[in-house]
Design an enzyme around this catalytic site. Structure first.
Site, PDB file in Angstrom:
ATOM      1  N   ASP A 173       8.740   5.890   0.507  1.00  0.00           N
ATOM      2  CA  ASP A 173       8.711   4.667  -0.290  1.00  0.00           C
ATOM      3  C   ASP A 173       9.928   3.779   0.010  1.00  0.00           C
ATOM      4  O   ASP A 173      11.038   4.286   0.182  1.00  0.00           O
ATOM      5  CB  ASP A 173       8.743   5.109  -1.766  1.00  0.00           C
ATOM      6  CG  ASP A 173       8.567   3.981  -2.739  1.00  0.00           C
ATOM      7  OD1 ASP A 173       7.477   3.404  -2.764  1.00  0.00           O
ATOM      8  OD2 ASP A 173       9.521   3.682  -3.486  1.00  0.00           O
ATOM      9  N   GLU A 235       6.889   3.054   4.282  1.00  0.00           N
ATOM     10  CA  GLU A 235       6.556   1.827   3.583  1.00  0.00           C
ATOM     11  C   GLU A 235       7.728   0.894   3.789  1.00  0.00           C
ATOM     12  O   GLU A 235       8.802   1.093   3.228  1.00  0.00           O
ATOM     13  CB  GLU A 235       6.369   2.056   2.081  1.00  0.00           C
ATOM     14  CG  GLU A 235       5.804   0.810   1.441  1.00  0.00           C
ATOM     15  CD  GLU A 235       6.400   0.450   0.095  1.00  0.00           C
ATOM     16  OE1 GLU A 235       5.816  -0.390  -0.573  1.00  0.00           O
ATOM     17  OE2 GLU A 235       7.436   0.969  -0.285  1.00  0.00           O
TER      18      GLU A 235
HETATM   19  C1  GLC Z   1       6.895   0.904  -3.535  1.00  0.00           C
HETATM   20  C2  GLC Z   1       5.664   1.372  -4.267  1.00  0.00           C
HETATM   21  C3  GLC Z   1       5.500   0.528  -5.492  1.00  0.00           C
HETATM   22  C4  GLC Z   1       6.716   0.719  -6.366  1.00  0.00           C
HETATM   23  C5  GLC Z   1       7.992   0.420  -5.580  1.00  0.00           C
HETATM   24  C6  GLC Z   1       9.195   0.902  -6.311  1.00  0.00           C
HETATM   25  O1  GLC Z   1       6.804  -0.407  -3.115  1.00  0.00           O
HETATM   26  O2  GLC Z   1       4.568   1.305  -3.424  1.00  0.00           O
HETATM   27  O3  GLC Z   1       4.334   0.843  -6.194  1.00  0.00           O
HETATM   28  O4  GLC Z   1       6.631  -0.133  -7.468  1.00  0.00           O
HETATM   29  O5  GLC Z   1       8.009   1.075  -4.350  1.00  0.00           O
HETATM   30  O6  GLC Z   1       9.259   2.293  -6.245  1.00  0.00           O
END
Ligand code: GLC
Length: 515
Positions: A173, A235
């Site tokens: 993440d 991500e």
């Molecule tokens: C990432 C996740 C999202 C979350 C953010 C903070 O972007 O996909 O859902 O709100 O991280 O953890």
């Protein structure tokens, strides 16, 4: 809400669809301020989702079906309720103080102008010790200090814990946000304001700092020690191909599959835009494997994002072919195979996602893309026997569900199944390279997939009118200039195509084996 046993119960469906790995969003104990992305205990399971025994059973049942289980690894920040932060905030001289980013305020306000992605300052004053702590997301999600070796060790231990329990990889993440400028330079302010009323800002000193890559290399070295080739997915909404390429690592020693946000964010049916981005990542200088997706729990679903209001089902099939026919590893959000639509809350009282509460009405939050999976026509469309599900379900679920679509040969679901089958069985689609055709065509995105002796043509008409395309193939391919249709939509065209004139209906898909 959905739980681990629910996933285990549906593994046969996933197998039948052709899925070979699942990524589960966070199921760890959490106060649920950000729906699990605020983790209070990294090595346990929130009872709402099940037990460790349920997890073990899910992994072993998935393994029997050759499905890998990938977990969400949230390492930029924790919940404020995790014991580490409780200790850290307890006093300025606590041994865990430096596990988070604590600074004195400046001129009666926060240490600098950094803004949270979720609105407001990225700094919150903790009255007890009269210092500010940094949080890229909500104040309840303090950022870890990755410059502290103890933090790194603690997180690497978490990773080992789940690898030892059978996780086959991780979606990491918010990975580009791991490090911040230690000198706290102010970020540049851009024109305009966002949905939260804050000035727009370039997150120059908190995103994509070079140190991120040192950490990624270490993470990769750690997972590489495990058998079965565990995968790291990042991500990170990299703004351009240069930064996306860096995620692979110069020696392909960082992330195997960086999610390609540029492709995901095209947000219009534009053959030239997709062609350019697909070409760029295909030719990335690191030689990394492209990784495409269009929808997830943070983005409105593709059915309405790309739909024109009239031909959405056909456009859903076009997007399915765009996801599944290139060489890239595809990542699909649950329900996309049905044509699930985004169903945002209609009243602020119904909003669950805090960004929707904060940004209403301009930002309605992400509830609309998180509604439950649509299985059949029974109560709650087969998702739950509870009186009420955690989020509402759209009326369209009565026809857009697994049971109904399974019976309809023209459904979106059956189209996905056939595409995935082709991806598995056709040598060119499974193993072939990717070559752009007709680079100047403004309407039809077309490409070849080719591996020794097998060539497949994919033509995707992104326009609302029928198009006639002519394909001149490289003479080295030694073809007869014809092709046998493998799959097409609309219609189920069989037979042979003359490659000098191929008619493709509005938003149509043609996939054909070149002869
Ligand atoms: C990432 C996740 C999202 C979350 C953010 C903070 O972007 O996909 O859902 O709100 O991280 O953890």
């Amino acid at each position: 809400m959905g739980d681990l046993n629910g996933i285990t119960r549906r593994l046969d469906y996933l197998k039948g669809l052709g899925v070979d790995a699942i990524w589960i969003t966070p199921f760890y104990p959490s106060p649920q301020v950000d729906y699990g992305y605020d983790i209070a205990n990294y090595t346990a399971i929130d009872p709402a989702y099940g037990t460790m025994a349920d997890f073990d059973r899910l992994v072993s049942e998935a393994k029997k079906r050759n499905i890998r289980v990938l977990l969400d690894f949230v390492i930029n920040h924790t919940s404020e309720q995790v014991s580490w932060f409780q200790e850290s905030r307890s006093s300025r001289d606590n041994p865990k103080r430096d596990w988070y980013i604590w600074r004195d305020g400046k001129n009666g306000g926060p240490p600098n102008n950094w803004l949270s992605w979720f609105g407001g300052s990225a700094w919150t004053l903790d009255p007890k010790s009269n210092q500010y702590y940094y949080h890229y997301f909500y104040p309840e999600q303090p950022d870890l200090n990755w410059r502290n070796p103890e933090v790194k060790k603690a997180m690497f231990d978490v990773l080992r814990f789940w690898l030892d329990r059978g996780a086959s990889g991780f979606r990491i993440d918010a990975v580009s946000r791991l490090y911040e400028d230690p000198n706290l330079h102010d970020d540049p302010i851009l024109p305009g304001r966002n949905a939260y009323g804050d000035p727009n800002i370039e997150h120059k000193y908190t995103d994509n700092l070079p140190e991120v890559h040192d950490t990624l290399r270490e993470l990769r070295a750690l997972v590489d020690k495990y058998p079965g080739n565990p995968v790291l997915i990042s991500e990170a909404d990299e703004p351009n191909i240069a930064e996306l390429t860096q995620m692979y690592g110069a020696n392909l020693d960082e992330i195997q599959l960086p999610m390609d946000f540029q492709v995901a964010d095209v947000n219009e049916l534009s053959a030239p835009k997709f062609r350019k981005l697909l070409d760029e990542v295909e030719k990335n200088s690191a030689g990394g494997q492209p990784h495409y997706f269009f929808s997830n729990h943070d983005q409105p679903r593709q059915w309405d994002r790309y739909g024109d209001g009239k031909n959405n089902d056909q456009i859903a099939k076009l997007m399915a072919a765009l996801l599944l026919m290139p060489r890239a590893t595809p990542q699909m959000y649950y329900g996309e195979e049905l044509g699930m639509r985004t169903t945002p809350p209609s009243r602020v009282e119904d909003v669950k996602d805090p960004i929707g509460k904060k940004g209403w009405p301009e930002e309605k939050g992400r509830d609309g893309e998180r509604t439950p999976m649509q299985w059949d026509t029974s109560k709650n469309f087969g998702f739950s026997t509870a009186p009420k599900t955690w989020l509402w379900m759209p009326a369209s679920a009565s026809t857009y569900n697994v049971a109904v679509e399974s019976k309809d040969p023209n459904s979106i679901l059956n189209f996905y199944k056939r595409l995935i089958e082709l991806r598995r069985s056709n040598p060119a689609i499974r193993d072939g390279n990717y070559v752009t055709l007709n680079p100047d065509d403004p309407n039809v995105l077309s490409f070849l997939r080719h591996v020794d002796g097998h060539t497949v043509l994919v033509a995707l008409n992104m326009s609302s009118t029928q198009q006639k395309s002519s394909f001149k193939l490289d003479p080295k391919l030694d073809t007869k200039g014809t092709a046998k249709v493998l799959l097409a939509s609309p219609g189920s065209r069989n037979g042979s195509l003359d490659l000098s004139t191929v008619t493709i209906p509005a938003f149509g898909v043609v996939i054909a084996e070149v002869q």
